[in-house]
Design an enzyme around this catalytic site. Structure first.
Site, PDB file in Angstrom:
ATOM      1  N   LYS A   1       0.813  -1.231   0.000  1.00 28.81           N
ATOM      2  CA  LYS A   1       0.000   0.000   0.000  1.00 28.81           C
ATOM      3  C   LYS A   1       0.836   1.266   0.000  1.00 28.81           C
ATOM      4  CE  LYS A   1      -2.326  -2.718  -0.652  1.00 28.81           C
ATOM      5  NZ  LYS A   1      -2.771  -2.846  -2.062  1.00 28.81           N
TER       6      LYS A   1
ATOM      7  N   THR B   1       3.049   0.694  -4.720  1.00 27.72           N
ATOM      8  CA  THR B   1       3.649  -0.372  -5.520  1.00 27.72           C
ATOM      9  C   THR B   1       3.118  -0.407  -6.949  1.00 27.72           C
ATOM     10  OG1 THR B   1       3.447  -1.596  -3.444  1.00 27.72           O
ATOM     11  CG2 THR B   1       4.267  -2.808  -5.364  1.00 27.72           C
ATOM     12  N   THR B   2       1.803  -0.381  -7.077  1.00 27.85           N
ATOM     13  CA  THR B   2       1.170  -0.528  -8.391  1.00 27.85           C
ATOM     14  C   THR B   2       1.551   0.637  -9.308  1.00 27.85           C
ATOM     15  OG1 THR B   2      -0.695  -1.439  -7.144  1.00 27.85           O
ATOM     16  CG2 THR B   2      -1.050  -1.039  -9.495  1.00 27.85           C
ATOM     17  N   TRP B   3       1.553   1.808  -8.730  1.00 28.80           N
ATOM     18  CA  TRP B   3       1.920   3.006  -9.494  1.00 28.80           C
ATOM     19  C   TRP B   3       3.376   2.929  -9.933  1.00 28.80           C
ATOM     20  CZ3 TRP B   3       1.385   8.713  -7.354  1.00 28.80           C
ATOM     21  CH2 TRP B   3       1.240   9.581  -8.431  1.00 28.80           C
TER      22      TRP B   3
ATOM     23  N   GLY C   1      -6.210   7.168  -4.202  1.00 29.76           N
ATOM     24  CA  GLY C   1      -4.912   7.684  -4.607  1.00 29.76           C
ATOM     25  C   GLY C   1      -4.676   9.126  -4.198  1.00 29.76           C
TER      26      GLY C   1
ATOM     27  N   HIS D   1       8.648  -6.868  -1.366  1.00 27.86           N
ATOM     28  CA  HIS D   1       8.335  -6.071  -0.166  1.00 27.86           C
ATOM     29  C   HIS D   1       9.404  -6.274   0.906  1.00 27.86           C
ATOM     30  CE1 HIS D   1       4.511  -4.656  -1.555  1.00 27.86           C
ATOM     31  NE2 HIS D   1       3.860  -5.780  -1.409  1.00 27.86           N
TER      32      HIS D   1
HETATM   33  P1  A3P Z   1      -5.457   4.442  -1.599  1.00 22.27           P
HETATM   34  O1  A3P Z   1      -6.013   3.226  -0.944  1.00 22.27           O
HETATM   35  O2  A3P Z   1      -5.066   5.480  -0.603  1.00 22.27           O
HETATM   36  O3  A3P Z   1      -6.343   4.993  -2.647  1.00 22.27           O
HETATM   37  P2  A3P Z   1      -0.111  -0.443  -3.574  1.00 22.27           P
HETATM   38  O4  A3P Z   1      -0.051  -0.212  -5.029  1.00 22.27           O
HETATM   39  O5  A3P Z   1       1.204  -0.405  -2.899  1.00 22.27           O
HETATM   40  O6  A3P Z   1      -0.935  -1.639  -3.241  1.00 22.27           O
HETATM   41  O7  A3P Z   1      -0.873   0.814  -2.960  1.00 22.27           O
HETATM   42  C1  A3P Z   1      -2.241   1.039  -3.257  1.00 22.27           C
HETATM   43  C2  A3P Z   1      -2.509   2.527  -3.178  1.00 22.27           C
HETATM   44  O8  A3P Z   1      -1.978   3.170  -4.327  1.00 22.27           O
HETATM   45  C3  A3P Z   1      -3.988   2.844  -3.149  1.00 22.27           C
HETATM   46  O9  A3P Z   1      -4.113   4.029  -2.362  1.00 22.27           O
HETATM   47  C4  A3P Z   1      -4.277   3.086  -4.609  1.00 22.27           C
HETATM   48  O10 A3P Z   1      -5.428   3.845  -4.858  1.00 22.27           O
HETATM   49  C5  A3P Z   1      -3.022   3.819  -5.031  1.00 22.27           C
HETATM   50  N1  A3P Z   1      -2.753   3.716  -6.483  1.00 22.27           N
HETATM   51  C6  A3P Z   1      -2.834   2.618  -7.264  1.00 22.27           C
HETATM   52  N2  A3P Z   1      -2.530   2.914  -8.525  1.00 22.27           N
HETATM   53  C7  A3P Z   1      -2.229   4.227  -8.565  1.00 22.27           C
HETATM   54  C8  A3P Z   1      -1.865   5.137  -9.602  1.00 22.27           C
HETATM   55  N3  A3P Z   1      -1.743   4.714 -10.858  1.00 22.27           N
HETATM   56  N4  A3P Z   1      -1.637   6.416  -9.271  1.00 22.27           N
HETATM   57  C9  A3P Z   1      -1.752   6.838  -8.008  1.00 22.27           C
HETATM   58  N5  A3P Z   1      -2.132   6.047  -6.979  1.00 22.27           N
HETATM   59  C10 A3P Z   1      -2.355   4.744  -7.249  1.00 22.27           C
END
Ligand code: A3P
Length: 325
Positions: free
Chosen positions: A67, A70-72, A293, A132
């Site tokens: 969280k 990572t995905t971004w 996000g 991680h």
């Molecule tokens: P929120 O729950 O605060 O919205 P991870 O990717 O490490 O699992 O983290 C997930 C968080 O990154 C979530 O935050 C999600 O909405 C946000 N997120 C995922 N993709 C994103 C993107 N392309 N740009 C910005 N935030 C992103």
């Protein structure tokens, strides 16, 4: 299943029995290996990574706490690294048809999970992997010793603890398709404050990468989710430089940086069919990775008092490191 111990070898069971242990907020056992908390199956996978994983010089490893962005990070690094390939035909870009987690596999959660020993030579070089793990544990894996510097580039992203925690809370609810009650919210918060959560403590995690980035600028880049939100163009360019593929003047003028920012934006990625109704290889629905996000969403979930508590803990742990949140 990662909370269980069905993939754990006898040798690891012996190791586990000698490790400090505690319970997560749901009562599952966590074990502390070299300063980091793991469930048994996760620890087995981490040990397997340590034993077998060997990155090639041009491979790239992305690291984060769950969280933390990572995905971004996966989408941006993939887009920066492979931008030349899809320039002519942007509609064929893999990020439009695949979730970032399937393009950038996790070492211990996918490739080495369930006691697999994958053949990584099948991946074209450079390959992007993710983890991680703490930096110290990652370096032991990639260098097979505890003193050498990283053989490849590592990019770390982190995020303020309150937003990370709130995001983790929503993720759990989405994953289990239930809204957990106030009591478990408080238990989970308490565990987070004590650092007793998978891959925790938060502060040990970020400090390992912070220190690593100061000691080895060439190989370790430390990024903040909040800084990417604030100026995504700048951070995309910074990544290009760090990865030895800086944006040329022509690229900048033709809008290449903006294209990547837009392609990887939450709005764009979360609107794609694959990310609305898909499932990634490890079996998780793609939509759980996208929510708001935003910076500061914690204000909608934590009281000022609770926020102060967690801030003070992090502040005291980071004091003297030069890292400020
Ligand atoms: P929120 O729950 O605060 O919205 P991870 O990717 O490490 O699992 O983290 C997930 C968080 O990154 C979530 O935050 C999600 O909405 C946000 N997120 C995922 N993709 C994103 C993107 N392309 N740009 C910005 N935030 C992103």
């Amino acid at each position: 299943s990662y909370m269980k111990d069905d993939n754990v070898s006898q040798e690891t069971k012996n190791l586990i029995s000698s490790l400090p242990s505690d319970k997560d907020f749901m009562g599952y056992s966590l074990y502390n290996y070299k300063g980091c908390w793991y469930y048994p199956n996760t620890l087995q996978a981490v040990l397997d990574v340590q034993e077998h994983f060997q990155p090639r010089k041009k491979d790239i490893i992305l690291a984060s706490l769950p969280k933390g962005g990572t995905t971004w990070l996966k989408s941006i690094v993939f887009a920066v690294l492979h931008r030349e390939k899809y320039r002519e035909n942007p509609q064929t870009h893999p990020l439009l048809s695949q979730n970032p987690h399937d393009l950038v596999p996790f070492l211990e959660i996918e490739l080495y999970a369930g006691s697999q020993t994958p053949d990584l030579t099948k991946f074209p070089s450079p390959m992007i992997f993710s983890t991680h793990m703490h930096l110290n544990t990652l370096l032991e894996a990639t260098t097979k010793s505890s003193s050498s510097s990283s053989p490849c580039k590592i990019v770390y992203v982190c995020r303020g603890i309150k937003d990370t925690f709130v995001s983790a809370w929503h993720y759990r609810n989405k994953l289990h398709r239930t809204e957990m009650d106030q009591a478990s919210f408080e238990l989970m918060f308490d565990a987070y404050c004590r650092g007793v959560h998978l891959y925790g403590p938060y502060w040990e995690h970020i400090l390992s990468y912070w220190k690593g980035s100061l000691e080895d600028k060439e190989h370790v880049l430390f990024m903040k989710y909040e800084e990417i939100i604030e100026d995504p163009r700048l951070q995309v360019k910074r990544l290009g430089e760090f990865l030895n593929c800086p944006f040329t003047k022509e690229e900048e003028e033709s809008g290449s940086v903006e294209e990547i920012v837009n392609l990887c934006s939450l709005r764009n990625l979360s609107s794609l069919e694959i990310n609305k109704n898909g499932t990634i290889r490890v079996g998780v629905d793609t939509n759980v990775f996208f929510r708001k996000g935003e910076v500061g969403d914690w204000k909608n979930h934590l009281t000022p008092q609770i926020a102060k508590t967690i801030d003070e803990i992090v502040e005291s742990r980071l004091r003297g490191s030069g890292l400020i949140f």
